[in-house]
Design a protein around this motif. Structure first.
Motif, PDB file in Angstrom:
ATOM      1  N   MET A   1       0.764  -1.204   0.028  1.00  0.00           N
ATOM      2  CA  MET A   1      -0.026   0.060   0.034  1.00  0.00           C
ATOM      3  C   MET A   1       0.530   1.169  -0.076  1.00  0.00           C
ATOM      4  O   MET A   1       0.514   2.209  -0.873  1.00  0.00           O
ATOM      5  CB  MET A   1      -0.791   0.051   1.384  1.00  0.00           C
ATOM      6  N   GLU A   2       1.999   1.217   0.799  1.00  0.00           N
ATOM      7  CA  GLU A   2       2.537   2.538   0.956  1.00  0.00           C
ATOM      8  C   GLU A   2       3.515   2.882  -0.636  1.00  0.00           C
ATOM      9  O   GLU A   2       3.423   4.131  -0.871  1.00  0.00           O
ATOM     10  CB  GLU A   2       4.030   2.079   1.827  1.00  0.00           C
ATOM     11  N   GLU A   3       4.015   1.574  -1.303  1.00  0.00           N
ATOM     12  CA  GLU A   3       4.344   1.904  -2.556  1.00  0.00           C
ATOM     13  C   GLU A   3       3.376   2.405  -3.571  1.00  0.00           C
ATOM     14  O   GLU A   3       3.807   3.409  -4.587  1.00  0.00           O
ATOM     15  CB  GLU A   3       4.652   0.378  -3.161  1.00  0.00           C
ATOM     16  N   LYS A   4       2.348   2.245  -3.431  1.00  0.00           N
ATOM     17  CA  LYS A   4       1.046   2.642  -4.272  1.00  0.00           C
ATOM     18  C   LYS A   4       0.937   4.266  -4.184  1.00  0.00           C
ATOM     19  O   LYS A   4       0.949   5.021  -4.948  1.00  0.00           O
ATOM     20  CB  LYS A   4      -0.167   1.895  -4.305  1.00  0.00           C
ATOM     21  N   ILE A   5       0.842   4.527  -2.729  1.00  0.00           N
ATOM     22  CA  ILE A   5       0.649   5.722  -2.314  1.00  0.00           C
ATOM     23  C   ILE A   5       2.045   6.584  -2.802  1.00  0.00           C
ATOM     24  O   ILE A   5       1.742   7.767  -3.401  1.00  0.00           O
ATOM     25  CB  ILE A   5       0.594   5.857  -0.784  1.00  0.00           C
ATOM     26  N   LEU A   6       3.085   6.205  -2.692  1.00  0.00           N
ATOM     27  CA  LEU A   6       4.498   6.835  -3.346  1.00  0.00           C
ATOM     28  C   LEU A   6       4.261   6.987  -4.629  1.00  0.00           C
ATOM     29  O   LEU A   6       4.841   8.095  -5.165  1.00  0.00           O
ATOM     30  CB  LEU A   6       5.462   6.295  -2.816  1.00  0.00           C
ATOM     31  N   GLU A   7       3.864   6.168  -5.416  1.00  0.00           N
ATOM     32  CA  GLU A   7       3.852   6.245  -6.761  1.00  0.00           C
ATOM     33  C   GLU A   7       2.849   7.357  -7.328  1.00  0.00           C
ATOM     34  O   GLU A   7       3.138   8.280  -8.182  1.00  0.00           O
ATOM     35  CB  GLU A   7       3.130   4.796  -7.349  1.00  0.00           C
ATOM     36  N   ILE A   8       1.796   7.227  -6.419  1.00  0.00           N
ATOM     37  CA  ILE A   8       0.516   8.493  -6.691  1.00  0.00           C
ATOM     38  C   ILE A   8       1.660   9.831  -6.647  1.00  0.00           C
ATOM     39  O   ILE A   8       1.339  10.955  -7.386  1.00  0.00           O
ATOM     40  CB  ILE A   8      -0.558   8.333  -5.918  1.00  0.00           C
ATOM     41  N   LEU A   9       2.228   9.951  -5.388  1.00  0.00           N
ATOM     42  CA  LEU A   9       2.861  11.160  -5.018  1.00  0.00           C
ATOM     43  C   LEU A   9       3.801  11.456  -5.915  1.00  0.00           C
ATOM     44  O   LEU A   9       3.861  12.738  -6.304  1.00  0.00           O
ATOM     45  CB  LEU A   9       3.158  11.014  -3.519  1.00  0.00           C
ATOM     46  N   ALA A  10       4.473  10.680  -6.396  1.00  0.00           N
ATOM     47  CA  ALA A  10       5.683  10.875  -7.487  1.00  0.00           C
ATOM     48  C   ALA A  10       4.862  11.518  -8.556  1.00  0.00           C
ATOM     49  O   ALA A  10       5.579  12.266  -9.508  1.00  0.00           O
ATOM     50  CB  ALA A  10       6.303   9.664  -7.475  1.00  0.00           C
TER      51      ALA A  10
END
Length: 77
Positions: free
Chosen positions: A1-10
């Motif tokens: 989940m953290e990876e997906k959030i960071l992808e969206i943020l990036a």
């Protein structure tokens, strides 16, 4: 989940550095502005189903990747 959030943020910041430094000040470092912030909230809703209204939070609540991850995770529970 953290990876997906960071992808969206990036994507919203147009910079992958947000994935490396979770305490990076997004607004102070000009990685995120008002438009990017609105795009971030829209993407979190679209991709994860997490609705965060701009009126519910302040920029200080979401000014680092770590704070964004914590807020999104709390909203998903």
């Amino acid at each position: 989940m953290e990876e997906k959030i960071l992808e969206i943020l990036a994507e919203a910041c147009e910079d992958d550095s947000v994935k490396e430094d979770l305490d990076l000040e997004l607004f102070e470092s000009d990685l995120l502005d008002s438009l990017g912030f609105a795009e971030l909230l829209a993407e979190l809703d679209e991709e994860l189903g997490v609705v965060i209204a701009p009126s519910e939070i302040s920029r200080e609540d979401m000014d680092t990747p770590r704070k964004i991850i914590e807020l999104v995770k709390a909203r998903m529970e």
